[in-house]
Motif scaffolding. Sequence first.
Motif, PDB file in Angstrom:
ATOM      1  N   PHE A 238      -3.485   2.889   9.042  1.00  0.00           N
ATOM      2  CA  PHE A 238      -4.517   3.537   8.225  1.00  0.00           C
ATOM      3  C   PHE A 238      -5.205   4.641   9.022  1.00  0.00           C
ATOM      4  O   PHE A 238      -5.428   5.748   8.509  1.00  0.00           O
ATOM      5  N   CYS A 239      -5.533   4.359  10.282  1.00  0.00           N
ATOM      6  CA  CYS A 239      -6.197   5.366  11.124  1.00  0.00           C
ATOM      7  C   CYS A 239      -5.285   6.555  11.395  1.00  0.00           C
ATOM      8  O   CYS A 239      -5.750   7.695  11.486  1.00  0.00           O
ATOM      9  N   GLU A 240      -3.993   6.287  11.531  1.00  0.00           N
ATOM     10  CA  GLU A 240      -3.048   7.390  11.728  1.00  0.00           C
ATOM     11  C   GLU A 240      -2.957   8.247  10.463  1.00  0.00           C
ATOM     12  O   GLU A 240      -2.816   9.469  10.535  1.00  0.00           O
ATOM     13  N   GLN A 241      -3.056   7.607   9.306  1.00  0.00           N
ATOM     14  CA  GLN A 241      -2.977   8.342   8.042  1.00  0.00           C
ATOM     15  C   GLN A 241      -4.235   9.169   7.792  1.00  0.00           C
ATOM     16  O   GLN A 241      -4.175  10.258   7.212  1.00  0.00           O
ATOM     17  N   TYR A 242      -5.399   8.646   8.257  1.00  0.00           N
ATOM     18  CA  TYR A 242      -6.677   9.331   8.030  1.00  0.00           C
ATOM     19  C   TYR A 242      -7.342   9.591   9.386  1.00  0.00           C
ATOM     20  O   TYR A 242      -8.119   8.769   9.882  1.00  0.00           O
TER      21      TYR A 242
ATOM     22  N   ARG B  16     -12.835  -9.160  -2.935  1.00  0.00           N
ATOM     23  CA  ARG B  16     -11.584  -8.838  -3.624  1.00  0.00           C
ATOM     24  C   ARG B  16     -10.475  -9.693  -3.020  1.00  0.00           C
ATOM     25  O   ARG B  16     -10.227  -9.653  -1.810  1.00  0.00           O
ATOM     26  N   ARG B  17      -9.820 -10.459  -3.854  1.00  0.00           N
ATOM     27  CA  ARG B  17      -8.749 -11.336  -3.388  1.00  0.00           C
ATOM     28  C   ARG B  17      -7.510 -10.490  -3.089  1.00  0.00           C
ATOM     29  O   ARG B  17      -7.036  -9.741  -3.935  1.00  0.00           O
ATOM     30  N   LEU B  18      -6.990 -10.630  -1.873  1.00  0.00           N
ATOM     31  CA  LEU B  18      -5.858  -9.816  -1.439  1.00  0.00           C
ATOM     32  C   LEU B  18      -4.534 -10.565  -1.579  1.00  0.00           C
ATOM     33  O   LEU B  18      -3.524  -9.975  -1.954  1.00  0.00           O
ATOM     34  N   VAL B  19      -4.538 -11.859  -1.226  1.00  0.00           N
ATOM     35  CA  VAL B  19      -3.326 -12.669  -1.319  1.00  0.00           C
ATOM     36  C   VAL B  19      -3.749 -14.126  -1.202  1.00  0.00           C
ATOM     37  O   VAL B  19      -4.834 -14.425  -0.692  1.00  0.00           O
TER      38      VAL B  19
ATOM     39  N   LEU C 164     -10.045   2.690  -0.136  1.00  0.00           N
ATOM     40  CA  LEU C 164      -8.694   2.971   0.343  1.00  0.00           C
ATOM     41  C   LEU C 164      -8.243   1.939   1.373  1.00  0.00           C
ATOM     42  O   LEU C 164      -7.087   1.502   1.368  1.00  0.00           O
ATOM     43  N   MET C 165      -9.157   1.538   2.259  1.00  0.00           N
ATOM     44  CA  MET C 165      -8.789   0.571   3.287  1.00  0.00           C
ATOM     45  C   MET C 165      -8.487  -0.797   2.677  1.00  0.00           C
ATOM     46  O   MET C 165      -7.521  -1.463   3.056  1.00  0.00           O
ATOM     47  N   VAL C 166      -9.307  -1.236   1.734  1.00  0.00           N
ATOM     48  CA  VAL C 166      -9.074  -2.527   1.081  1.00  0.00           C
ATOM     49  C   VAL C 166      -7.725  -2.534   0.379  1.00  0.00           C
ATOM     50  O   VAL C 166      -6.950  -3.495   0.484  1.00  0.00           O
ATOM     51  N   GLU C 167      -7.421  -1.464  -0.322  1.00  0.00           N
ATOM     52  CA  GLU C 167      -6.131  -1.387  -1.018  1.00  0.00           C
ATOM     53  C   GLU C 167      -4.977  -1.335  -0.016  1.00  0.00           C
ATOM     54  O   GLU C 167      -3.914  -1.938  -0.247  1.00  0.00           O
ATOM     55  N   HIS C 168      -5.181  -0.642   1.093  1.00  0.00           N
ATOM     56  CA  HIS C 168      -4.157  -0.573   2.140  1.00  0.00           C
ATOM     57  C   HIS C 168      -3.872  -1.970   2.695  1.00  0.00           C
ATOM     58  O   HIS C 168      -2.710  -2.360   2.870  1.00  0.00           O
ATOM     59  N   PHE C 169      -4.926  -2.741   2.945  1.00  0.00           N
ATOM     60  CA  PHE C 169      -4.763  -4.108   3.423  1.00  0.00           C
ATOM     61  C   PHE C 169      -4.062  -4.975   2.380  1.00  0.00           C
ATOM     62  O   PHE C 169      -3.207  -5.797   2.713  1.00  0.00           O
ATOM     63  N   ARG C 170      -4.448  -4.817   1.109  1.00  0.00           N
ATOM     64  CA  ARG C 170      -3.831  -5.629   0.053  1.00  0.00           C
ATOM     65  C   ARG C 170      -2.330  -5.388  -0.009  1.00  0.00           C
ATOM     66  O   ARG C 170      -1.532  -6.342  -0.078  1.00  0.00           O
TER      67      ARG C 170
END
Length: 302
Positions: A115-119, A157-160, A285-291
Amino acid sequence: MMVKADDMLLFVQVVEEGSFSRVSARYEITLSVVSKRIARLEKALNVQLLYRTTRKLSLTDAGQALYKKAKLAQQALQDAQDVVTGYSDDVRGRMKITMPVVTANLVLSQSLIEFCEQYPGIEVELQVTNRVVDILDEGFDLAIRTANLADSSLVARRLVDSNWVVCAAPQYLQTYGIPAHPDELTRHHCLLYKYEGTKPESWLFRLDGQDTPMAVQGRYRTNTLDTLKHGAMAGFGIAYLPRALIYEELQAGKLVSLLTPFVAKALGIYAIYPKARQPDKKLALMVEHFRQALQRKQQYFA
């Protein structure tokens, strides 16, 4: 003397960095300026905020009270900035994140790096710990937790979903036999997970249509799941572990799943943050990236 808002925000940074010199280096201001501004804040408030030694900083009672309020003010300013920057395509800012050891090691620490590399405008501080931190008091923007959540002060937010497995090594089962029912665990050596300051937890089983906690016995207790895993793999006893932690060992036959019809422990992995915090672009964006990262490893958890 009037209290300057910038001095209070600098005070927050000093507390979180734990050092005048680290704040000086991070924000490219001289050490003497940092010291003078904190002294100015103490003089304006007429209280001592910090105990300073050559090795560490610690907060006075007044300092602790100011930090909590000043941190809220800092977050409010950040929220205001996020509302504005949310209208642009630029994703930047600093985030303080906490997550548990197993999830970090398996998926999310690498996902955070990606994520950090992307942003490139994102700066993160990551604390990997199984301790349940106080998000508000300790100034976290985001926490990943594996739990049954009931705290109404948090947005979740439930991720998995994370299923757990009762398991043992083949050599243990050859020596002591394979339990066919949870009642038979009384004749076995169980490896116990013990949170700090708590008793070893009961093991949860589905019995007669009801989720039933069952007390188990063992002479080996630890506060880390990795240690339980190594104990089980060494043939020392039976453990109750997250499937994600032992997925590869199960596939390789180094550990064997037991009592499958009765196992009832399943916990959600959540992304949580305070209700007062705006779900700005970088957080969303980070939460969705983790999900997505966790979903790609779905077979580890199911």
